[in-house]
Design a protein around this motif. Structure first.
Motif, PDB file in Angstrom:
ATOM      1  N   PRO A 114      66.512  -0.401  33.913  1.00  0.00           N
ATOM      2  CA  PRO A 114      67.166  -1.572  33.326  1.00  0.00           C
ATOM      3  C   PRO A 114      68.301  -2.154  34.161  1.00  0.00           C
ATOM      4  O   PRO A 114      68.456  -3.382  34.214  1.00  0.00           O
ATOM      5  CB  PRO A 114      67.681  -1.048  31.978  1.00  0.00           C
ATOM      6  N   SER A 115      69.077  -1.301  34.808  1.00  0.00           N
ATOM      7  CA  SER A 115      70.196  -1.828  35.598  1.00  0.00           C
ATOM      8  C   SER A 115      69.665  -2.705  36.724  1.00  0.00           C
ATOM      9  O   SER A 115      70.129  -3.831  36.953  1.00  0.00           O
ATOM     10  CB  SER A 115      71.024  -0.664  36.157  1.00  0.00           C
ATOM     11  N   SER A 116      68.658  -2.205  37.416  1.00  0.00           N
ATOM     12  CA  SER A 116      68.047  -2.956  38.508  1.00  0.00           C
ATOM     13  C   SER A 116      67.400  -4.237  37.989  1.00  0.00           C
ATOM     14  O   SER A 116      67.539  -5.300  38.603  1.00  0.00           O
ATOM     15  CB  SER A 116      67.006  -2.064  39.188  1.00  0.00           C
ATOM     16  N   ASN A 117      66.704  -4.146  36.879  1.00  0.00           N
ATOM     17  CA  ASN A 117      65.995  -5.317  36.336  1.00  0.00           C
ATOM     18  C   ASN A 117      66.968  -6.436  35.972  1.00  0.00           C
ATOM     19  O   ASN A 117      66.672  -7.619  36.153  1.00  0.00           O
ATOM     20  CB  ASN A 117      65.151  -4.926  35.119  1.00  0.00           C
ATOM     21  N   LEU A 118      68.132  -6.050  35.479  1.00  0.00           N
ATOM     22  CA  LEU A 118      69.153  -7.050  35.157  1.00  0.00           C
ATOM     23  C   LEU A 118      69.797  -7.584  36.433  1.00  0.00           C
ATOM     24  O   LEU A 118      69.927  -8.789  36.620  1.00  0.00           O
ATOM     25  CB  LEU A 118      70.226  -6.439  34.248  1.00  0.00           C
ATOM     26  N   PHE A 119      70.167  -6.666  37.303  1.00  0.00           N
ATOM     27  CA  PHE A 119      70.917  -7.059  38.509  1.00  0.00           C
ATOM     28  C   PHE A 119      70.102  -7.986  39.412  1.00  0.00           C
ATOM     29  O   PHE A 119      70.619  -8.971  39.938  1.00  0.00           O
ATOM     30  CB  PHE A 119      71.340  -5.807  39.281  1.00  0.00           C
ATOM     31  N   LEU A 120      68.808  -7.649  39.597  1.00  0.00           N
ATOM     32  CA  LEU A 120      67.957  -8.473  40.472  1.00  0.00           C
ATOM     33  C   LEU A 120      67.280  -9.610  39.701  1.00  0.00           C
ATOM     34  O   LEU A 120      66.450 -10.335  40.256  1.00  0.00           O
ATOM     35  CB  LEU A 120      66.901  -7.602  41.162  1.00  0.00           C
ATOM     36  N   GLY A 121      67.624  -9.739  38.428  1.00  0.00           N
ATOM     37  CA  GLY A 121      67.058 -10.830  37.621  1.00  0.00           C
ATOM     38  C   GLY A 121      65.549 -10.734  37.503  1.00  0.00           C
ATOM     39  O   GLY A 121      64.844 -11.755  37.493  1.00  0.00           O
ATOM     40  N   SER A 122      65.041  -9.496  37.397  1.00  0.00           N
ATOM     41  CA  SER A 122      63.586  -9.301  37.461  1.00  0.00           C
ATOM     42  C   SER A 122      62.886  -9.598  36.143  1.00  0.00           C
ATOM     43  O   SER A 122      61.755 -10.090  36.132  1.00  0.00           O
ATOM     44  CB  SER A 122      63.277  -7.859  37.882  1.00  0.00           C
ATOM     45  N   GLY A 123      63.540  -9.265  35.035  1.00  0.00           N
ATOM     46  CA  GLY A 123      62.923  -9.490  33.726  1.00  0.00           C
ATOM     47  C   GLY A 123      63.235  -8.349  32.790  1.00  0.00           C
ATOM     48  O   GLY A 123      63.936  -7.396  33.143  1.00  0.00           O
ATOM     49  N   LEU A 124      62.705  -8.465  31.569  1.00  0.00           N
ATOM     50  CA  LEU A 124      63.014  -7.508  30.506  1.00  0.00           C
ATOM     51  C   LEU A 124      61.779  -6.673  30.202  1.00  0.00           C
ATOM     52  O   LEU A 124      60.766  -7.183  29.714  1.00  0.00           O
ATOM     53  CB  LEU A 124      63.479  -8.255  29.249  1.00  0.00           C
ATOM     54  N   PHE A 125      61.856  -5.388  30.480  1.00  0.00           N
ATOM     55  CA  PHE A 125      60.729  -4.486  30.228  1.00  0.00           C
ATOM     56  C   PHE A 125      60.484  -4.358  28.724  1.00  0.00           C
ATOM     57  O   PHE A 125      61.428  -4.234  27.947  1.00  0.00           O
ATOM     58  CB  PHE A 125      61.054  -3.111  30.831  1.00  0.00           C
ATOM     59  N   GLY A 126      59.215  -4.357  28.335  1.00  0.00           N
ATOM     60  CA  GLY A 126      58.856  -4.235  26.920  1.00  0.00           C
ATOM     61  C   GLY A 126      58.582  -2.793  26.526  1.00  0.00           C
ATOM     62  O   GLY A 126      57.475  -2.290  26.669  1.00  0.00           O
ATOM     63  N   TRP A 127      59.615  -2.121  26.032  1.00  0.00           N
ATOM     64  CA  TRP A 127      59.499  -0.705  25.649  1.00  0.00           C
ATOM     65  C   TRP A 127      58.489  -0.537  24.520  1.00  0.00           C
ATOM     66  O   TRP A 127      57.604   0.329  24.584  1.00  0.00           O
ATOM     67  CB  TRP A 127      60.873  -0.198  25.216  1.00  0.00           C
ATOM     68  N   ALA A 128      58.617  -1.371  23.480  1.00  0.00           N
ATOM     69  CA  ALA A 128      57.770  -1.187  22.291  1.00  0.00           C
ATOM     70  C   ALA A 128      56.298  -1.354  22.650  1.00  0.00           C
ATOM     71  O   ALA A 128      55.451  -0.546  22.235  1.00  0.00           O
ATOM     72  CB  ALA A 128      58.180  -2.174  21.203  1.00  0.00           C
ATOM     73  N   ALA A 129      55.981  -2.365  23.454  1.00  0.00           N
ATOM     74  CA  ALA A 129      54.576  -2.598  23.829  1.00  0.00           C
ATOM     75  C   ALA A 129      54.033  -1.404  24.613  1.00  0.00           C
ATOM     76  O   ALA A 129      52.901  -0.958  24.395  1.00  0.00           O
ATOM     77  CB  ALA A 129      54.453  -3.871  24.652  1.00  0.00           C
ATOM     78  N   ALA A 130      54.840  -0.883  25.520  1.00  0.00           N
ATOM     79  CA  ALA A 130      54.392   0.265  26.316  1.00  0.00           C
ATOM     80  C   ALA A 130      54.190   1.480  25.409  1.00  0.00           C
ATOM     81  O   ALA A 130      53.146   2.151  25.463  1.00  0.00           O
ATOM     82  CB  ALA A 130      55.407   0.579  27.416  1.00  0.00           C
ATOM     83  N   GLU A 131      55.179   1.741  24.578  1.00  0.00           N
ATOM     84  CA  GLU A 131      55.081   2.929  23.720  1.00  0.00           C
ATOM     85  C   GLU A 131      53.901   2.814  22.755  1.00  0.00           C
ATOM     86  O   GLU A 131      53.157   3.773  22.540  1.00  0.00           O
ATOM     87  CB  GLU A 131      56.393   3.115  22.958  1.00  0.00           C
ATOM     88  N   GLU A 132      53.743   1.623  22.181  1.00  0.00           N
ATOM     89  CA  GLU A 132      52.634   1.446  21.227  1.00  0.00           C
ATOM     90  C   GLU A 132      51.277   1.562  21.908  1.00  0.00           C
ATOM     91  O   GLU A 132      50.294   1.930  21.276  1.00  0.00           O
ATOM     92  CB  GLU A 132      52.789   0.111  20.490  1.00  0.00           C
ATOM     93  N   ALA A 133      51.224   1.282  23.199  1.00  0.00           N
ATOM     94  CA  ALA A 133      49.966   1.445  23.944  1.00  0.00           C
ATOM     95  C   ALA A 133      49.779   2.895  24.416  1.00  0.00           C
ATOM     96  O   ALA A 133      48.783   3.210  25.064  1.00  0.00           O
ATOM     97  CB  ALA A 133      49.950   0.499  25.138  1.00  0.00           C
ATOM     98  N   GLY A 134      50.758   3.758  24.118  1.00  0.00           N
ATOM     99  CA  GLY A 134      50.641   5.165  24.498  1.00  0.00           C
ATOM    100  C   GLY A 134      51.037   5.442  25.935  1.00  0.00           C
ATOM    101  O   GLY A 134      50.661   6.470  26.508  1.00  0.00           O
ATOM    102  N   VAL A 135      51.807   4.534  26.528  1.00  0.00           N
ATOM    103  CA  VAL A 135      52.261   4.720  27.911  1.00  0.00           C
ATOM    104  C   VAL A 135      53.590   5.483  27.909  1.00  0.00           C
ATOM    105  O   VAL A 135      54.506   5.132  27.159  1.00  0.00           O
ATOM    106  CB  VAL A 135      52.461   3.351  28.606  1.00  0.00           C
ATOM    107  N   GLY A 136      53.701   6.497  28.737  1.00  0.00           N
ATOM    108  CA  GLY A 136      54.948   7.247  28.852  1.00  0.00           C
ATOM    109  C   GLY A 136      56.025   6.396  29.517  1.00  0.00           C
ATOM    110  O   GLY A 136      55.727   5.550  30.366  1.00  0.00           O
ATOM    111  N   ILE A 137      57.274   6.623  29.105  1.00  0.00           N
ATOM    112  CA  ILE A 137      58.402   5.872  29.665  1.00  0.00           C
ATOM    113  C   ILE A 137      59.510   6.862  30.036  1.00  0.00           C
ATOM    114  O   ILE A 137      59.922   7.675  29.205  1.00  0.00           O
ATOM    115  CB  ILE A 137      58.987   4.876  28.633  1.00  0.00           C
ATOM    116  N   SER A 138      59.967   6.770  31.277  1.00  0.00           N
ATOM    117  CA  SER A 138      61.169   7.510  31.646  1.00  0.00           C
ATOM    118  C   SER A 138      62.220   6.489  32.071  1.00  0.00           C
ATOM    119  O   SER A 138      61.935   5.292  32.103  1.00  0.00           O
ATOM    120  CB  SER A 138      60.868   8.492  32.786  1.00  0.00           C
ATOM    121  N   LEU A 139      63.425   6.972  32.362  1.00  0.00           N
ATOM    122  CA  LEU A 139      64.505   6.055  32.726  1.00  0.00           C
ATOM    123  C   LEU A 139      65.009   6.350  34.130  1.00  0.00           C
ATOM    124  O   LEU A 139      65.069   7.506  34.543  1.00  0.00           O
ATOM    125  CB  LEU A 139      65.644   6.177  31.723  1.00  0.00           C
TER     126      LEU A 139
END
Ligand code: GUN
Ligand code: ZN
Length: 437
Positions: free
Chosen positions: A294-319
């Motif tokens: 998230p820090s990188s995504n904000l700093f480089l203006g990359s975009g907002l990752f969709g946690w809920a969509a990933a989790e609901e699709a059964g994709v693992g998420i680390s930070l």
């Protein structure tokens, strides 16, 4: 002299970890294990249990009563050679790489420089409470050797590999297919499975590898049992468009990696902001996971990752910090940024979901749940001791907290590495905060 672990050590404090996966917005999750004022027992570098009563004189006692004890954080995506460009102004991903990052990485061709960088970087991780990491060094073989050597000296669990890039990068930062294959095989032989080290096949991202190199990387993954794969995917809209031009036959950015056999259950894909449902289904099917930065995504203006969509699709998420795109190695700040990014989409992550993703969740996504990420008997004793509050404001907030979730959430939101008292790796204290006066 290399410090060794005393045979039996007991550390006292408030022990916090997870026994299960917390639901993402459940502030009273049963997955949390909180053992207030306990002694964590460590024998020969391994956690042997925990007890409310002081252990007998056969144990070396380290009394941190009133402090918070967590498993060491796991930073699942970070660049060791980018400390030189952290916090560089005014760019998005592609011009940031050209302007700041590639010139900085070029310096790692020199073995002495690479050794200095590796030591500085790993000491910095430990000084931020991260005891394990999945790391990009650079394209240079010496940078990989230096990083693994420095991790071995510190006893850290580290996953890393030579960065592959044979195009769209400046001279001095490009390899070719044969050279890269030869060097990777040598590095795998030397480091993969040695102590706590593991090798990751590391194509930087699709634009900097030719089809031939990506195919070679896919074959490399088969070379040995338990190899990881790490790369970047779908981070920035201009990057995504570029990948579509470079690989017109691929259905999506992620599909470029899938076509070359690069998605396995040990694949760590950074970012994954601009994925669709088919991509998420593919990640789930292959057991690959997303390192949310998230820090990188904000700093480089990359975009907002969709946690809920990933989790609901059964994709693992680390930070992950993704330094130097990210602006710091602090996992508290990373978690705080993650909370804020998800709040933008109406998802209110609990402190538990956040902490879990940086400890036990990450460990399990890396298939290392038996070794790291929990204060569990049999796990390696990678633990960090933290102040609950490091400022008058934080102390006041802690005093007013009505329950454990409030306390921990405030600790994340208001805290940073200045709260860190000690970092222990495999039962050895590897970082201690210096007295300020
Ligand atoms: N994509 C390709 N290389 C990089 C990198 O070094 N940092 C980030 N954030 N994205 C990348
Ligand atoms: Zn990165």
């Amino acid at each position: 002299m290399k410090p060794t672990a005393p045979a039996r050590t007991a550390i006292r404090g408030d022990l916090l970890d997870f026994v299960d996966v917390p639901a993402r917005a459940d502030a009273s999750s049963p997955a949390v294990r909180f053992r207030a004022d306990h002694w964590l027992l460590i024998e020969d570098g391994v956690i042997a249990g925990a007890t409310a009563d002081a252990p007998d004189a056969g144990w070396q006692r380290v009394d941190h009563a009133g402090k918070l004890i967590l498993p060491g954080f796991i930073d699942t995506h970070v660049h060791s050679a980018q400390l030189d460009v952290i916090g560089s102004w005014g760019a998005q991903l592609l011009d940031w790489l050209e302007t700041y990052t590639f010139p900085a990485e070029m310096r790692q061709a020199d073995a002495a420089q690479a050794a200095m960088t590796a030591a500085l970087f790993l000491d910095a991780l430990l000084a931020h409470g991260s005891t394990s990491a999945v790391v990009f060094p650079t394209v240079h073989k010496v940078s990989v050797d230096a990083l693994f050597e420095a991790a071995e000296v510190r006893g850290m669990r580290l996953v890393a590999g030579k960065v592959l890039m044979d195009r769209h990068a400046p001279e001095g930062l490009r390899d070719d297919v044969e050279q890269a294959q030869r060097e990777c095989l040598e590095l795998i032989d030397r480091w993969h499975g040695r102590g706590r080290l593991a090798y990751a096949v590391t194509p930087r991202f699709a634009p900097t590898s030719s089809d031939a190199q990506l195919a070679m990387a896919g074959e490399l993954l088969q070379a040995r049992e338990g190899l990881y794969m790490q790369t970047h995917v779908a981070e920035n809209p201009a990057e995504v468009r570029w990948v579509a031009e470079l690989f017109p036959e691929a259905r999506s950015y992620l599909d470029v990696y899938a076509r070359h056999g690069l998605l396995n259950e040990r694949a760590v894909l950074a970012h994954g902001i601009w994925l669709d449902d088919s991509d998420r289904a593919l990640l789930r099917e292959r057991g690959a996971h997303i390192a949310f930065c998230p820090s990188s995504n904000l700093f480089l203006g990359s975009g907002l990752f969709g946690w809920a969509a990933a989790e609901e699709a059964g994709v693992g998420i680390s930070l992950a910090s993704d330094v130097g795109g990210g602006t710091g190695l602090s996992m508290q700040r990373t978690l705080a940024d993650a909370y804020k990014v998800q709040a933008m989409a109406g998802t209110k992550l609990s402190a538990w979901a956040l902490l879990h993703a940086a400890t036990r969740g990450a460990a399990r996504a890396l298939h290392l749940g038996h070794e790291i990420g929990a204060l569990e008997s049999g796990a390696t004793a990678d633990v960090c001791i933290w102040d609950w509050a490091g400022s008058a404001v934080a102390r006041q907030r802690q005093k007013m907290a009505r329950d454990l979730h409030e306390k921990v959430f405030a600790w994340i939101m208001l805290g940073d590495e200045r709260d860190l008292v000690e970092s222990w790796v495999a039962g050895v204290c590897r970082h201690r905060r210096r007295a300020t006066h």
